[in-house]
Design a protein around this motif. Sequence first.
Motif, PDB file in Angstrom:
ATOM      1  N   THR A 143      32.150 -69.420 -25.110  1.00  0.00           N
ATOM      2  CA  THR A 143      30.905 -69.416 -25.537  1.00  0.00           C
ATOM      3  C   THR A 143      30.996 -69.962 -27.115  1.00  0.00           C
ATOM      4  N   THR A 144      30.780 -71.511 -27.520  1.00  0.00           N
ATOM      5  CA  THR A 144      31.441 -71.901 -28.363  1.00  0.00           C
ATOM      6  C   THR A 144      29.992 -72.332 -29.829  1.00  0.00           C
ATOM      7  N   ILE A 145      30.421 -71.447 -30.666  1.00  0.00           N
ATOM      8  CA  ILE A 145      29.612 -71.566 -31.724  1.00  0.00           C
ATOM      9  C   ILE A 145      29.795 -72.829 -32.025  1.00  0.00           C
ATOM     10  N   ALA A 146      28.757 -73.055 -33.136  1.00  0.00           N
ATOM     11  CA  ALA A 146      29.246 -74.373 -34.151  1.00  0.00           C
ATOM     12  C   ALA A 146      28.637 -73.104 -35.299  1.00  0.00           C
ATOM     13  N   LEU A 147      29.632 -72.810 -36.832  1.00  0.00           N
ATOM     14  CA  LEU A 147      28.273 -72.326 -38.019  1.00  0.00           C
ATOM     15  C   LEU A 147      28.705 -72.616 -39.201  1.00  0.00           C
ATOM     16  N   LEU A 148      27.059 -73.154 -39.513  1.00  0.00           N
ATOM     17  CA  LEU A 148      26.413 -73.990 -40.293  1.00  0.00           C
ATOM     18  C   LEU A 148      26.910 -73.901 -42.484  1.00  0.00           C
ATOM     19  N   GLU A 149      27.439 -73.623 -42.327  1.00  0.00           N
ATOM     20  CA  GLU A 149      27.832 -73.443 -43.874  1.00  0.00           C
ATOM     21  C   GLU A 149      27.379 -74.093 -44.695  1.00  0.00           C
ATOM     22  N   GLY A 150      27.241 -75.951 -44.556  1.00  0.00           N
ATOM     23  CA  GLY A 150      27.236 -77.012 -45.327  1.00  0.00           C
ATOM     24  C   GLY A 150      27.663 -77.542 -44.082  1.00  0.00           C
ATOM     25  N   ASP A 151      27.121 -79.406 -44.993  1.00  0.00           N
ATOM     26  CA  ASP A 151      25.395 -80.288 -44.520  1.00  0.00           C
ATOM     27  C   ASP A 151      27.055 -80.780 -42.972  1.00  0.00           C
ATOM     28  N   ALA A 152      26.342 -80.988 -42.381  1.00  0.00           N
ATOM     29  CA  ALA A 152      26.792 -81.525 -41.303  1.00  0.00           C
ATOM     30  C   ALA A 152      26.325 -83.104 -41.380  1.00  0.00           C
ATOM     31  N   LEU A 153      26.727 -83.980 -41.102  1.00  0.00           N
ATOM     32  CA  LEU A 153      26.671 -85.825 -40.720  1.00  0.00           C
ATOM     33  C   LEU A 153      26.713 -86.001 -39.692  1.00  0.00           C
ATOM     34  N   GLY A 154      26.480 -87.308 -39.683  1.00  0.00           N
ATOM     35  CA  GLY A 154      26.685 -88.127 -37.969  1.00  0.00           C
ATOM     36  C   GLY A 154      27.439 -87.164 -36.906  1.00  0.00           C
ATOM     37  N   GLY A 155      28.918 -87.739 -36.806  1.00  0.00           N
ATOM     38  CA  GLY A 155      30.032 -87.233 -35.988  1.00  0.00           C
ATOM     39  C   GLY A 155      29.836 -85.514 -36.390  1.00  0.00           C
ATOM     40  N   GLY A 156      29.708 -84.948 -36.915  1.00  0.00           N
ATOM     41  CA  GLY A 156      29.865 -83.462 -37.434  1.00  0.00           C
ATOM     42  C   GLY A 156      28.839 -83.548 -37.123  1.00  0.00           C
ATOM     43  N   ALA A 236      27.689 -64.589 -36.950  1.00  0.00           N
ATOM     44  CA  ALA A 236      27.554 -64.888 -35.701  1.00  0.00           C
ATOM     45  C   ALA A 236      27.995 -63.259 -35.207  1.00  0.00           C
ATOM     46  N   GLN A 237      29.117 -62.645 -36.185  1.00  0.00           N
ATOM     47  CA  GLN A 237      29.354 -61.922 -35.360  1.00  0.00           C
ATOM     48  C   GLN A 237      28.597 -60.636 -35.266  1.00  0.00           C
ATOM     49  N   ALA A 238      27.164 -60.465 -35.616  1.00  0.00           N
ATOM     50  CA  ALA A 238      25.743 -60.081 -35.180  1.00  0.00           C
ATOM     51  C   ALA A 238      25.582 -60.558 -33.004  1.00  0.00           C
ATOM     52  N   ILE A 239      25.506 -61.902 -33.226  1.00  0.00           N
ATOM     53  CA  ILE A 239      24.985 -62.707 -31.925  1.00  0.00           C
ATOM     54  C   ILE A 239      26.280 -61.979 -30.772  1.00  0.00           C
ATOM     55  N   VAL A 240      27.745 -61.732 -31.414  1.00  0.00           N
ATOM     56  CA  VAL A 240      28.756 -61.446 -30.543  1.00  0.00           C
ATOM     57  C   VAL A 240      28.701 -59.894 -30.246  1.00  0.00           C
TER      58      VAL A 240
END
Length: 323
Positions: A143-156, A236-240
């Motif tokens: 399972t893949t998890i994206a952890l957004l601790e900062g801004d995500a633009l466009g391709g990010g 993220a650790q809590a989901i795991v």
Amino acid sequence: MTHLVAVSTANRNDTAASILARPGGAIDFTFSGELEGHYHPADQVLWTRSTPRGIPCFSLDLLRAMTQSSRVIEDCFRDPLQRPLRYIILRSGVPGVFSVGGDLGYFHKLIVAQDRTRLTEYAHAAVEAIHRNYVGHGVPGATTIALLEGDALGGGFEQALSCDIVIAERHVKAAFPEVLFDMFPGMGGLSFLARRTNRRIANELTRSGRAYTALELFDLGVVDAVVDTGAGVGAAQAIVRQRTHQPQAHRAMDAVDRMLRPVTLAELHDVVALWVDAALRLSERGRQWMRRLHAQQLAQFVTPASHTVAVAPRAVSSRQNRA
């Protein structure tokens, strides 16, 4: 005692990826100078971290390193009995930014030169990297998890949406700014939004060009969880932990989700071919907007004195976010 295991792949910078096995089964990966990973055997999680030099965007070298790292992951975790891998978590090593997306400076150079071959090369490298993330890097049940601790633009933002789960800290904003320079999210954004939302919401996100807060994205069904600033890792650790006793059920549901709403590499190639065509037809006004956004990135992430970029006056302002 640690063991260094050489991997017979190398990125464009001729720096070989390496695997450093540590006591207890932990593993440190160095995929390139901008990409690393750490495997924790106790919870069967691989944490990856991207730290691009200069502007935190997807350079061609970084995209190639991402694909190389994916193949290394697939090879290293191909036997679940020997080395089980349940989660792959994507993080950024750049404070305040997950990724600003595509390499606008490189795009502009190729567009001005009308270099279809190299623009297509970049586009294919991008969709290959993002699709390998979407399919869990070839590791069955991961399972893949994206952890957004900062801004995500466009391709990010597209990379984050290719994950099974997206966690965003409360301060984070995300956007598809491509429409501002008369382009569109061509590296999977439309495809992955279609898996998560309806057509109205996908149109709103991709056609407005504005930044959305983490809470707005949660309300729209684009991200799966919003947590307080600084609490992303713990979330993220809590989901795991929560899924520890039902691993088979969650793996099966992830697989069914991909079956019901598939995104194929062929689809991504078809979309990105349209993106290349649009880029090569970009008007001077569109190129001016691209230069403007690139200049803003240079001013934010690179020493301003080292660049002489003319910046046009700011023409528009972002719409107020919801309270």
